[in-house]
Design an enzyme around this catalytic site. Structure first.
Site, PDB file in Angstrom:
ATOM      1  N   VAL A  33     -11.031  -5.245   1.861  1.00 54.33           N
ATOM      2  CA  VAL A  33     -10.790  -6.677   2.024  1.00 54.33           C
ATOM      3  C   VAL A  33     -12.096  -7.446   1.867  1.00 54.33           C
ATOM      4  CG1 VAL A  33     -10.024  -8.421   3.677  1.00 54.33           C
ATOM      5  CG2 VAL A  33      -8.940  -6.165   3.664  1.00 54.33           C
ATOM      6  N   CYS A  34     -12.029  -8.592   1.178  1.00 54.02           N
ATOM      7  CA  CYS A  34     -13.151  -9.526   1.129  1.00 54.02           C
ATOM      8  C   CYS A  34     -12.577 -10.941   1.174  1.00 54.02           C
ATOM      9  CB  CYS A  34     -14.034  -9.287  -0.097  1.00 54.02           C
ATOM     10  SG  CYS A  34     -13.293  -9.775  -1.659  1.00 54.02           S
ATOM     11  N   ALA A  35     -13.324 -11.929   0.755  1.00 55.27           N
ATOM     12  CA  ALA A  35     -12.868 -13.319   0.850  1.00 55.27           C
ATOM     13  C   ALA A  35     -11.771 -13.644  -0.162  1.00 55.27           C
ATOM     14  CB  ALA A  35     -14.038 -14.277   0.689  1.00 55.27           C
TER      15      ALA A  35
END
Length: 163
Positions: free
Chosen positions: A118-120
């Protein structure tokens, strides 16, 4: 605010380095991994022993990721964003592992354990996911659209300091 702006070129340089590493290690294809043709097993080796390990890399929507998290209790959810981003909003039960640590191969998880990255907005997690696949992880998922898409879908998040 000034400190965040001053750090931006640093984070951009890290991201560019990660992208370049991913291109070198995994190629630059958004398609699913294609397995090479399997040659017949050597004499004396059974078919079951000779089967190659199948690898999976897939980008999933927020709803698919939420379903995976509910169904797969062994799923490791790693957040590769910055500490500042994580403090603002994060997925419940996700682990913060800086992108640099993952790219250096310091993810201390069995290669058989499924991983959701997960990231932005999904870019950094895509690069990290492809790198994990190249490092030998067998089942890797990327949260397509990242935390932002997750939030737009009104899926649950945590905010503030972690307990």
């Amino acid at each position: 605010m000034k400190a965040e702006r001053a750090a931006l070129p640093f984070y951009c340089a890290i991201l560019i380095g990660c992208v370049m590493s991913a291109i070198i290690f995994t190629g630059c294809s958004a398609e699913e991994d294609r397995q090479p043709p399997v040659s017949p097993p050597p004499a004396g080796v059974t078919d079951a022993e000779a089967l190659p390990v199948q690898s999976l890399f897939r980008s999933v929507s927020g709803a698919e990721a939420q379903e995976l998290m509910a169904r797969r209790k062994d799923l490791l959810v790693i957040d590769v964003r910055t500490p500042q981003e994580r403090r603002q909003v994060r997925l419940s039960d996700s682990l913060f592992i800086p992108i640099g640590e993952v790219m250096r191969g310091r993810l201390a998880a069995p290669r058989e354990q499924p991983v959701l990255v997960v990231c932005a907005v999904g870019g950094r997690s895509y690069v990290v996911g492809r790198a994990l696949l190249a490092m030998g992880y067998h089942e890797v998922y990327n949260l397509d659209g990242g935390i932002e898409a997750w939030r737009r879908a009104r899926l649950p998040v945590e905010t503030g300091p972690e307990s």
